[in-house]
Design a protein around this motif. Structure first.
Motif, PDB file in Angstrom:
ATOM      1  N   MET A   9       0.832  -1.201   0.000  1.00 35.89           N
ATOM      2  CA  MET A   9       0.000   0.000   0.000  1.00 35.89           C
ATOM      3  C   MET A   9       0.868   1.254   0.000  1.00 35.89           C
ATOM      4  N   GLY A  10       1.967   1.225   0.774  1.00 34.30           N
ATOM      5  CA  GLY A  10       2.855   2.377   0.805  1.00 34.30           C
ATOM      6  C   GLY A  10       3.545   2.607  -0.522  1.00 34.30           C
ATOM      7  N   ILE A  11       3.944   1.519  -1.189  1.00 32.10           N
ATOM      8  CA  ILE A  11       4.605   1.659  -2.493  1.00 32.10           C
ATOM      9  C   ILE A  11       3.613   2.165  -3.537  1.00 32.10           C
ATOM     10  N   ALA A  12       2.418   1.610  -3.564  1.00 35.74           N
ATOM     11  CA  ALA A  12       1.412   2.059  -4.527  1.00 35.74           C
ATOM     12  C   ALA A  12       1.059   3.525  -4.309  1.00 35.74           C
ATOM     13  N   GLY A  13       0.984   3.934  -3.045  1.00 38.70           N
ATOM     14  CA  GLY A  13       0.815   5.344  -2.706  1.00 38.70           C
ATOM     15  C   GLY A  13      -0.366   6.008  -3.385  1.00 38.70           C
ATOM     16  N   TYR A  14      -0.070   7.015  -4.186  1.00 36.11           N
ATOM     17  CA  TYR A  14      -1.102   7.841  -4.806  1.00 36.11           C
ATOM     18  C   TYR A  14      -1.964   7.079  -5.811  1.00 36.11           C
ATOM     19  N   LEU A  15      -1.480   5.936  -6.282  1.00 37.33           N
ATOM     20  CA  LEU A  15      -2.267   5.184  -7.258  1.00 37.33           C
ATOM     21  C   LEU A  15      -3.528   4.597  -6.642  1.00 37.33           C
ATOM     22  N   ILE A  16      -3.567   4.429  -5.314  1.00 36.21           N
ATOM     23  CA  ILE A  16      -4.734   3.823  -4.669  1.00 36.21           C
ATOM     24  C   ILE A  16      -5.432   4.790  -3.720  1.00 36.21           C
ATOM     25  N   THR A  17      -4.965   6.024  -3.620  1.00 38.94           N
ATOM     26  CA  THR A  17      -5.623   6.987  -2.740  1.00 38.94           C
ATOM     27  C   THR A  17      -6.759   7.697  -3.484  1.00 38.94           C
ATOM     28  N   PRO A  18      -7.883   7.929  -2.825  1.00 37.39           N
ATOM     29  CA  PRO A  18      -8.959   8.702  -3.478  1.00 37.39           C
ATOM     30  C   PRO A  18      -8.514  10.105  -3.859  1.00 37.39           C
ATOM     31  N   ASP A  19      -7.712  10.748  -2.998  1.00 38.03           N
ATOM     32  CA  ASP A  19      -7.186  12.076  -3.302  1.00 38.03           C
ATOM     33  C   ASP A  19      -5.752  11.913  -3.791  1.00 38.03           C
ATOM     34  N   GLN A  20      -5.519  12.155  -5.069  1.00 30.63           N
ATOM     35  CA  GLN A  20      -4.214  11.904  -5.676  1.00 30.63           C
ATOM     36  C   GLN A  20      -3.362  13.160  -5.794  1.00 30.63           C
ATOM     37  N   THR A  21      -3.774  14.257  -5.160  1.00 28.59           N
ATOM     38  CA  THR A  21      -2.951  15.462  -5.169  1.00 28.59           C
ATOM     39  C   THR A  21      -1.778  15.285  -4.218  1.00 28.59           C
ATOM     40  N   PRO A  22      -0.662  16.020  -4.407  1.00 26.16           N
ATOM     41  CA  PRO A  22       0.496  15.878  -3.520  1.00 26.16           C
ATOM     42  C   PRO A  22       0.119  16.015  -2.049  1.00 26.16           C
ATOM     43  N   TYR A  23       0.532  15.023  -1.249  1.00 26.98           N
ATOM     44  CA  TYR A  23       0.256  14.949   0.190  1.00 26.98           C
ATOM     45  C   TYR A  23      -1.239  14.814   0.507  1.00 26.98           C
ATOM     46  N   ALA A  24      -2.062  14.507  -0.482  1.00 28.82           N
ATOM     47  CA  ALA A  24      -3.517  14.401  -0.281  1.00 28.82           C
ATOM     48  C   ALA A  24      -4.024  15.620   0.465  1.00 28.82           C
ATOM     49  N   ASN A  25      -3.657  16.792  -0.048  1.00 27.08           N
ATOM     50  CA  ASN A  25      -3.865  18.041   0.683  1.00 27.08           C
ATOM     51  C   ASN A  25      -4.985  18.899   0.093  1.00 27.08           C
ATOM     52  N   SER A  26      -5.930  18.270  -0.608  1.00 26.64           N
ATOM     53  CA  SER A  26      -7.067  19.019  -1.148  1.00 26.64           C
ATOM     54  C   SER A  26      -8.016  19.379  -0.009  1.00 26.64           C
ATOM     55  N   MET A  27      -8.140  20.662   0.248  1.00 22.23           N
ATOM     56  CA  MET A  27      -8.945  21.133   1.375  1.00 22.23           C
ATOM     57  C   MET A  27     -10.303  21.644   0.902  1.00 22.23           C
ATOM     58  N   HIS A  28     -11.337  21.261   1.647  1.00 17.01           N
ATOM     59  CA  HIS A  28     -12.685  21.815   1.472  1.00 17.01           C
ATOM     60  C   HIS A  28     -13.198  22.097   2.879  1.00 17.01           C
ATOM     61  N   LEU A  29     -12.993  23.316   3.343  1.00 12.82           N
ATOM     62  CA  LEU A  29     -13.302  23.646   4.730  1.00 12.82           C
ATOM     63  C   LEU A  29     -14.770  23.443   5.056  1.00 12.82           C
ATOM     64  N   GLN A  30     -15.654  23.530   4.039  1.00 11.80           N
ATOM     65  CA  GLN A  30     -17.073  23.288   4.303  1.00 11.80           C
ATOM     66  C   GLN A  30     -17.323  21.834   4.711  1.00 11.80           C
ATOM     67  N   LEU A  31     -16.394  20.941   4.339  1.00 13.02           N
ATOM     68  CA  LEU A  31     -16.587  19.509   4.580  1.00 13.02           C
ATOM     69  C   LEU A  31     -15.777  19.014   5.770  1.00 13.02           C
ATOM     70  N   SER A  32     -15.387  19.890   6.666  1.00 11.92           N
ATOM     71  CA  SER A  32     -14.558  19.473   7.797  1.00 11.92           C
ATOM     72  C   SER A  32     -15.337  18.546   8.729  1.00 11.92           C
ATOM     73  N   ASN A  33     -14.634  17.505   9.207  1.00 15.13           N
ATOM     74  CA  ASN A  33     -15.157  16.573  10.221  1.00 15.13           C
ATOM     75  C   ASN A  33     -16.429  15.862   9.776  1.00 15.13           C
ATOM     76  N   LYS A  34     -16.479  15.463   8.521  1.00 16.61           N
ATOM     77  CA  LYS A  34     -17.638  14.716   8.049  1.00 16.61           C
ATOM     78  C   LYS A  34     -17.469  13.238   8.392  1.00 16.61           C
ATOM     79  N   LYS A  35     -18.566  12.588   8.708  1.00 19.83           N
ATOM     80  CA  LYS A  35     -18.547  11.206   9.151  1.00 19.83           C
ATOM     81  C   LYS A  35     -18.099  10.265   8.023  1.00 19.83           C
ATOM     82  N   PRO A  36     -17.544   9.104   8.386  1.00 20.89           N
ATOM     83  CA  PRO A  36     -17.151   8.122   7.365  1.00 20.89           C
ATOM     84  C   PRO A  36     -18.338   7.704   6.502  1.00 20.89           C
TER      85      PRO A  36
END
Length: 364
Positions: free
Chosen positions: A35-62
């Motif tokens: 999983m660590g080697i695959a990294g961004y290929l398997i993450t829903p957020d593929q931006t560097p460091y998975a740092n896409s912020m949407h402050l309106q969506l903070s602390n949303k439930k799983p």
């Protein structure tokens, strides 16, 4: 065929497989590595460091899903190859907003931006961009306090923990094996001097020593490797010193001396291969210790710096939510640390039993 099936390495492997817990720990570690080697290929957020912020969506439930409207595109963003994307991610070439409803009128999109579960925004007008305009994203483990995908950051945190553990263990093995072998083989004042240094380092709490080294080297990801490695070599050195003291008087070492072999050759080719088992056991235990130290450093602010995702840093950001209804924000990275450390401890116990080093000075 019989000689091959009864080789020492295969006997050790059979003994290791019989320990179901240790084998499951190894499988878990291998899964984490993949999983660590695959990294961004398997993450829903593929931006560097998975740092896409949407402050309106903070602390949303799983499990929450939201629709996003693409309001602009940036054609200047270069699309990278698969290998580079796997290592560093892909910068987004569009800007999005979360929405609750939308409608298209000609080349215009009228949408209501999401501002909260119990609130509704006014309908706003946006230009209709080319290609796909609206997509839906599910946040399987919810979002953090900045509206970032928690699952993506947990996956990328695997890289930090395992890479720090690996490099720290390599550094500790290099220093520990070298100093322990020299002390045990030569003895006398050399042994006394190295043993004094080991006792001084041994008497210092590991976390305080790592913090002191971090102060000297500065904050950062690469500095953690050195800091953690310099704090975990004593275990290896003490083990190697004791084993070399016991082996340097045996017949095959005396024969090597009589044949005129050099000291480095005797140590590297004749002594160290015979103590590889105990060294592997201690290295596995040190891997777990390195992960805990890295998490503690990141929690205190000395480890991986934002926005780089680190399990310890994620706990630091969200530990205040433990007494609220979003405890999972701190619990999930804590569980990841616990399971990884437990897996390495199981691996160390399995190696100890497989190499039959219970009676030797090896602790896990």
């Amino acid at each position: 065929m019989s000689s091959q099936s009864n080789s020492p390495s295969q006997k050790i492997w059979r003994k290791f497989k019989k320990n179901k817990l240790a084998f499951s720990g190894m499988v878990f570690i291998l899964l984490m590595m993949l999983m660590g080697i695959a990294g961004y290929l398997i993450t829903p957020d593929q931006t560097p460091y998975a740092n896409s912020m949407h402050l309106q969506l903070s602390n949303k439930k799983p499990g929450r899903s939201f629709e996003f409207l693409i309001i602009s595109r940036n054609p200047k963003v270069e699309q990278v190859g698969v290998f580079e994307k796997m290592l560093y991610g892909q910068e987004a070439n569009f800007k999005v907003i979360p929405i609750t409803a939308y409608r298209k009128v000609g080349k215009t999109v009228f949408a209501r931006e999401y501002i909260g579960d119990d609130e509704q925004s006014e309908e706003a007008e946006y230009p209709l961009v080319s290609g796909k305009n609206v997509y839906r994203q599910t946040f399987w483990l919810g979002t953090d306090m900045y509206g970032r995908d928690l699952l993506s950051r947990l996956i990328l945190g695997i890289r930090v923990s395992l890479s720090v553990g690996l490099m720290a263990v390599l550094i500790s093995l290099f220093i520990g094996i070298s100093s322990g072998a020299i002390a045990g083989y030569f003895g006398g004042k050399v042994d006394a001097g190295i043993s004094w240094l080991m006792n001084v380092i041994w008497s210092l709490p590991s976390l305080l020593l790592v913090i002191a080294i971090s102060f000297a080297l500065g904050k950062g990801f690469w500095q953690i490797f050195i800091a953690v490695g310099l704090s975990t070599w004593v275990d290896v050195a003490r083990l190697v010193r004791g084993q070399v003291l016991a082996l340097k008087e045996v017949e095959f070492v005396e024969a090597a001396k009589a044949l005129g072999f050099s000291t480095p050759r005797i140590i590297i080719k004749h002594i160290l291969p015979n103590i590889a088992g105990p060294i592997l056991v201690v290295a596995s235990a040190n891997f777990a210790s390195a992960i805990i130290l890295e998490s503690g450093l990141s929690f205190l602010g000395f480890g991986a710096q934002p926005p780089m995702p680190s399990w310890g840093g994620m706990i630091k950001e969200h530990y205040g939510y433990i007494i609220m209804d979003a405890a999972y924000l701190a619990v999930l990275p804590g569980v990841a640390i616990m399971l990884t450390v437990y897996a390495f401890n199981l691996l160390a116990i399995g190696l100890r039993d497989a190499f039959d080093v219970k009676s030797q000075n090896v602790t896990v």
